[in-house]
Motif scaffolding. Sequence first.
Motif, PDB file in Angstrom:
ATOM      1  N   ARG A 116      40.715  79.225  -9.822  1.00  0.00           N
ATOM      2  CA  ARG A 116      41.152  79.606  -8.477  1.00  0.00           C
ATOM      3  C   ARG A 116      41.357  81.116  -8.355  1.00  0.00           C
TER       4      ARG A 116
ATOM      5  N   GLU B 230      42.078  75.548 -14.338  1.00  0.00           N
ATOM      6  CA  GLU B 230      42.042  75.442 -12.876  1.00  0.00           C
ATOM      7  C   GLU B 230      42.649  76.686 -12.236  1.00  0.00           C
ATOM      8  N   TRP B 231      43.756  77.188 -12.831  1.00  0.00           N
ATOM      9  CA  TRP B 231      44.354  78.420 -12.308  1.00  0.00           C
ATOM     10  C   TRP B 231      43.385  79.590 -12.427  1.00  0.00           C
TER      11      TRP B 231
ATOM     12  N   GLU C 263      51.566  80.543 -21.280  1.00  0.00           N
ATOM     13  CA  GLU C 263      50.957  79.216 -21.362  1.00  0.00           C
ATOM     14  C   GLU C 263      49.730  79.245 -22.271  1.00  0.00           C
TER      15      GLU C 263
ATOM     16  N   ASP D 197      48.664  66.030 -23.734  1.00  0.00           N
ATOM     17  CA  ASP D 197      49.354  67.243 -23.274  1.00  0.00           C
ATOM     18  C   ASP D 197      48.423  68.440 -23.314  1.00  0.00           C
TER      19      ASP D 197
ATOM     20  N   ARG E 218      45.892  68.220 -20.510  1.00  0.00           N
ATOM     21  CA  ARG E 218      46.502  68.514 -19.208  1.00  0.00           C
ATOM     22  C   ARG E 218      46.800  70.010 -19.055  1.00  0.00           C
ATOM     23  N   LEU E 219      47.401  70.601 -20.085  1.00  0.00           N
ATOM     24  CA  LEU E 219      47.729  72.032 -20.011  1.00  0.00           C
ATOM     25  C   LEU E 219      46.461  72.879 -19.919  1.00  0.00           C
TER      26      LEU E 219
ATOM     27  N   LYS F 249      51.300  82.709 -17.208  1.00  0.00           N
ATOM     28  CA  LYS F 249      50.030  82.140 -17.664  1.00  0.00           C
ATOM     29  C   LYS F 249      49.653  82.700 -19.040  1.00  0.00           C
TER      30      LYS F 249
ATOM     31  N   SER G 231      43.562  71.925 -18.698  1.00  0.00           N
ATOM     32  CA  SER G 231      42.982  71.736 -17.361  1.00  0.00           C
ATOM     33  C   SER G 231      43.726  72.573 -16.329  1.00  0.00           C
ATOM     34  N   ASP G 232      45.072  72.556 -16.425  1.00  0.00           N
ATOM     35  CA  ASP G 232      45.871  73.339 -15.465  1.00  0.00           C
ATOM     36  C   ASP G 232      45.559  74.829 -15.583  1.00  0.00           C
ATOM     37  N   LEU G 233      45.491  75.328 -16.832  1.00  0.00           N
ATOM     38  CA  LEU G 233      45.235  76.758 -17.024  1.00  0.00           C
ATOM     39  C   LEU G 233      43.837  77.133 -16.555  1.00  0.00           C
TER      40      LEU G 233
ATOM     41  N   ARG H  81      37.015  72.273 -22.333  1.00  0.00           N
ATOM     42  CA  ARG H  81      38.445  72.536 -22.516  1.00  0.00           C
ATOM     43  C   ARG H  81      38.764  73.022 -23.924  1.00  0.00           C
TER      44      ARG H  81
END
Length: 906
Positions: free
Chosen positions: A311, A307-308, A349, A297, A300-301, A346, A303-305, A378
Amino acid sequence: MVDYHAANQSYQYGPSSGGNGAGGGSSMGDYMAQEDDWDRDLLLDPAWEKQQRKTFTAWCNSHLRKAGTQIENIDEDFRDGLKLMLLLEVISGERLPKPERGKMRVHKINNVNKALDFIASKGVKLVSIGAEEIVDGNAKMTLGMIWTIILRFAIQDISVEETSAKEGLLLWCQRKTAPYKNVNVQNFHISWKDGLAFNALIHRHRPELIEYDKLRKDDPVTNLNNAFEVAEKYLDIPKMLDAEDIVNTARPDEKAIMTYVSSFYHAFSGAQKAETAANRICKVLAVNQENEHLMEDYERLASDLLEWIRRTIPWLEDRVPQKTIQEMQQKLEDFRDYRRVHKPPKVQEKCQLEINFNTLQTKLRLSNRPAFMPSEGRMVSDINNGWQHLEQAEKGYEEWLLNEIRRLERLDHLAEKFRQKASIHEAWTDGKEAMLKHRDYETATLSDIKALIRKHEAFESDLAAHQDRVEQIAAIAQELNELDYYDSHNVNTRCQKICDQWDALGSLTHSRREALEKTEKQLETIDQLHLEYAKRAAPFNNWMESAMEDLQDMFIVHTIEEIEGLISAHDQFKSTLPDADREREAILAIHKEAQRIAESNHIKLSGSNPYTTVTPQIINSKWEKVQQLVPKRDHALLEEQSKQQSNEHLRRQFASQANIVGPWIQTKMEEIGRISIEMNGTLEDQLNHLKQYERSIVDYKPNLDLLEQQHQLIQEALIFDNKHTNYTMEHIRVGWEQLLTTIARTINEVENQILTRDAKGISQEQMQEFRASFNHFDKKQTGSMDSDDFRALLISTGYSLGDAEFNRIMSVVDPNHSGLVTFQAFIDFMSRETTDTDTADQVIASFKVLAGDKNFITAEELRRELPPDQAEYCIARMAPYQGPDAVPGALDYKSFSTALYGESDL
């Protein structure tokens, strides 16, 4: 002879016996003392006596056959004491005194007494059972003695979940038969009559021996015989009862059933050990699986943060300017939408990710697992670095947007000013080239020529007056170029055309003057009044044109002081209007005087003044235009003054709120810092206190929202400075986000301390002592200590530290080598020093039980002993066993167990 009814109440061993069995003071003695009255009343029931004889005889023979003998009649074959002593030696594994071989009664009594003395030495208190009754063949006394032996050596040591003896055996039966339909074990008599419970016990441990689904509850004899025959054939449990005796008795004898069932328990004791080992392994694996899930978890979290952030940063760093204010304002609105809608989740998060990371590390420490190291890129520090880069990009992007809007506003103003001045100039130059190229002087009379000369002089004066306007147009075009105006090409083209035309007009003017001067001698003096009119009318006309241009000139201001400066300048201009009006009247008076003289001298004037095109009508028309423009300018300036006053109100309104919110945030940050290091009350008190602070902070959010609304009004009004406060919206936002993150992180730290305290059994007094010691050595009150302060703290608690030992401790409390020790790491270390946890050796021992004492285990054994998901978890992670005794499919459980605790790599 002692009455069996009374004697049977005394078959006991309990607290007074000083017994050394597993049951201790709450063993079978208590059970016997608590038998119901009906039990004692029915002890003489012939059916029960028959069941006891058969069961006790079979039980005794199951042990005596190990010595190569057996008994036929329980009350006869023990009378000489020889087989009784042999039975006790077999079941205890100890040697009794040498028996007497004589045939006399005294020899038999002595042998029986030796047996009874041995029983008493094991902590059993025998009441009213004497050697004489046994030697005399008293059946009930003999049965009572055998039951006492069964209780002591077959039932007393049974222990399940902290219950022992009868209750422990009953609980074991209930647990083993719980999954089976039609089985409900509540006692050791009625619950066993239909035979299903016996079959369920066998099927639970050896399912291949019993087809349980084919058994019927309404056929108890078949069920009982099936269980007894299977037990005797495959489990080496002799048949101790007849099915018909059990079925045909209203209530089977409890002692007989207990004796029979205890044989099943001991037959399956190896499986019990395996189950205990499997439970330990399942517990360890469950912890590992949960931790791995938390790690997944987090990855994944994170990586998502990240990645945001990845971007979003390029979008914030995209500084390509747009061509119009509207397009840039849309960018600003998109940025505000990002700040209001996209970023706040975010922030939450990011905060939650840090909390999850800390909680995971705490769980790993509590389960004696190695610290979690996220994959490269990470780490929490990587996320913080990315977040810092994001906020830097935000700050730069907002500054760029506002500066770009300010630049475009300036550009629009200059471009409009350029177009206005260019249009005025182009309107003035319209037809001038044709006029200068006209060769009218070739056919004109002398008087016409002189008029043309004067007219040309007036034109030159007018031309010179327009030189400033051309220079202004060129200067504005140059400034537009320097400010990178998007339509610079058209501006430059138009400016170049104006300049080229201006140069042509200058050249044509010079040429025409030379042509007219050639014929100047032929000119007559022109009427001085017309000439004076022309000379005064031209500059006055130019003044009016300039005044009209100034009155229509666009302006842009950002402060009250600037608009008040324009109003002051406008008031000064209005103060010159009376003098200008007198000049106008004087010029018109010259024209009227010329007409009066011509009329009085009967002179016929040919049309308009030959020296100028500025007629009285033009002067009056332009003067009227000036008079109309003055109040319009007044109105425009007053509107702008009102706007600037409104802007000033917005500044003061924002500053008033910001000067409250900013210090409030700082105060809350300081209060949270104090709470986190103070020792007021329990950890729960601190947690409640912090959560109250958190609620008060959340309740304060509307004040921040109000400030955001005021800030948006300021930005929409294009206000770029505020001298009434040192707080910007950016400062407030950052402080608010830090406050939310700090209170959430502090609450999480206290929750982890509670988790550690409860898991490790730390008392509140110990926790307060830990906190007091930590605060004492936390000199800077930052919530963490450097290595020197930590060494001093350890020494103060009684540690004798060498460098090697201290370095070992530092590697535990500071695995990331940051040089700092937090309070959480300190209490984890202190609790670990005094608390036992599961170890790799314990898990290895458990696997060894499941493997049947082998150095490896097979997938089939894992699937048989463990739940499906945990069995597959082990199979997927265990390496093949490489030892000399390896067989195909052998798995290495030792390296797997040590890897669970970070002691080696798989």
